[in-house]
Design an enzyme around this catalytic site. Structure first.
Site, mmCIF file in Angstrom:
data_model
loop_
_atom_site.group_PDB
_atom_site.id
_atom_site.type_symbol
_atom_site.label_atom_id
_atom_site.label_comp_id
_atom_site.label_asym_id
_atom_site.label_seq_id
_atom_site.Cartn_x
_atom_site.Cartn_y
_atom_site.Cartn_z
ATOM 1 N N GLY A 60 -8.092 -2.186 102.678
ATOM 2 C CA GLY A 60 -8.963 -1.027 102.617
ATOM 3 C C GLY A 60 -8.376 0.050 101.738
ATOM 4 O O GLY A 60 -7.289 -0.102 101.181
ATOM 5 N N HIS A 91 -0.673 6.960 91.062
ATOM 6 C CA HIS A 91 -0.238 5.571 90.909
ATOM 7 C C HIS A 91 0.731 5.439 89.724
ATOM 8 O O HIS A 91 1.694 4.685 89.803
ATOM 9 C CB HIS A 91 -1.445 4.639 90.725
ATOM 10 C CG HIS A 91 -2.121 4.287 92.016
ATOM 11 N ND1 HIS A 91 -1.436 3.768 93.084
ATOM 12 C CD2 HIS A 91 -3.408 4.382 92.419
ATOM 13 C CE1 HIS A 91 -2.285 3.548 94.086
ATOM 14 N NE2 HIS A 91 -3.480 3.922 93.717
ATOM 15 N N ASP A 145 -4.939 -3.761 88.590
ATOM 16 C CA ASP A 145 -5.348 -2.902 89.710
ATOM 17 C C ASP A 145 -6.510 -2.028 89.239
ATOM 18 O O ASP A 145 -6.296 -1.134 88.422
ATOM 19 C CB ASP A 145 -4.142 -2.062 90.152
ATOM 20 C CG ASP A 145 -4.346 -1.389 91.507
ATOM 21 O OD1 ASP A 145 -5.486 -1.322 91.978
ATOM 22 O OD2 ASP A 145 -3.341 -0.924 92.067
#
Lengths: 178, 178, 178
Positions: free
Chosen positions: C10, C50, C84
């Site tokens: 999630g 990130h 990603d």
């Protein structure tokens, strides 16, 4: 007493295909109990897709939105049964109570799910039930949606408690919970 | 040092019942820390239901929406503690920051969750914490809901990193993650 | 043939961090394929976060919203690749079809995902792909959101079928599915 197997997962997780695959490992005749009522083109297309995947594989199909336990009770002994899916059944039960202005307290679905599990336990063939996990997102704004996900959660717990095996499917891969 | 156990799952997955069951396997006195503030009839009803399930089982209840770590710090040694749930606590913390017009950057919840985990680790009794998975649906349209699910996710990661055991409950069945 | 590993979970489940951790266990040079197009400040901030986590760890970054398979095909042999994420790629593909008024039937994403998996299988370095579970909440009201979660589900199934390992991450903890 033949086994009861519950398969849960998210939308497009591959849960129906996995359930069908398990069911087709059983010999003998096969009955598919469809709880869906294809009320719009999107749903009708989805139903057509699932039907196509069962073609030529010895499946009889019965559409039963409200009373799957009664279908089980009248089913030919030893048949392998695949019920897809419990979430639509819960939705149909809610809608039916609303239409007939019957009060639906929290225990109605637990009671009905208990009877369904019982019918499956008493049936002589293997019974596979498909359901959805619907409670792993943000709390919905809509009160009806909140109520729905509560009832689905209750139904899943009742069936799972009676089931011999429970699988959670993610990315097409089954994870054995029980 | 007694264990810290985190129990996660979807709504109506049976996570609270499983957490209570685990907690009741411990002897001694029991404290239930409720983070909910029953602001509307629906929530009040839910709280009443959970309370009923603890009746006659030797539970004391404390309502603490914002500072569960302080409750733990002041708790009688050796008590078994059940905190239900982290998601409402995160929601309360967000609301409190908003009310007092305090800025709440992304690290606030990690910091607070870290302190809560620390308080649990230092406590002499077993601590069970219940949380929700809220990030497995579609990205919510509402920016506040997106922020909330981010903060819940961070909180869960921080607590889980410190926990001795983590369970994911689906259909009433616990799956051991750690 | 080097392995293909799929990591799902999630939002804020810790899936990207886990994927990066796995990828960094590989020696040699590292390529991060970012499928995100930071169209708004919230997304830009997420991307910055990130990026910060990869700093100083020998990562090259390529932004490729639509054709990650082509990046893989042109990549230096033996590189460890981290893509990603698949969910944003699916979203970009949908948006691109819409912009160019191309029809996008249900099989487009299965076909594209199949080609991506194939490119990964043929590549000489380990390939890690991050995706999201988006189908475990209530059925979205929005038809586009329903379509999106269907396509993400299909994509995940296709990649998972080809993957050597699949992990589901919850609360920062990986659960091995395959």
């Amino acid at each position: 007493m033949a086994p009861l197997i519950l398969i849960t997962g998210g939308s497009r997780s591959g849960k129906s295909a996995f359930a069908q695959h398990l069911a087709e490992e059983q010999g003998g005749s096969r009955l598919f109990i469809a709880t869906s009522q294809p009320a719009d083109p999107e749903m009708a297309e989805r139903v057509r897709c699932h039907q196509k995947e069962r073609e030529g594989r010895n499946w009889q199909t019965v559409e039963e939105p409200l009373a799957p336990a009664q279908v089980l009770a009248g089913c030919e002994p030893g048949t392998t049964v695949l019920l897809d899916c419990l979430t639509l059944w819960v939705s149909n039960v809610m809608h039916d109570h609303e239409l007939s202005k019957k009060n639906m307290d929290d225990d109605v679905i637990s009671l009905l799910a208990g009877k369904l599990a019982q019918a499956a336990r008493e049936f002589s063939g293997s019974v596979f039930m498909v359901t959805n996990e619907v409670g792993l997102g943000i709390v919905p704004d809509n009160p009806l949606a909140r109520r729905y996900r509560d009832l689905v959660g209750r139904c899943n717990q009742v069936i799972a408690a009676e089931a011999d095996h429970v699988y959670l499917v993610s990315c097409g891969i089954p994870l054995s919970l029980k």
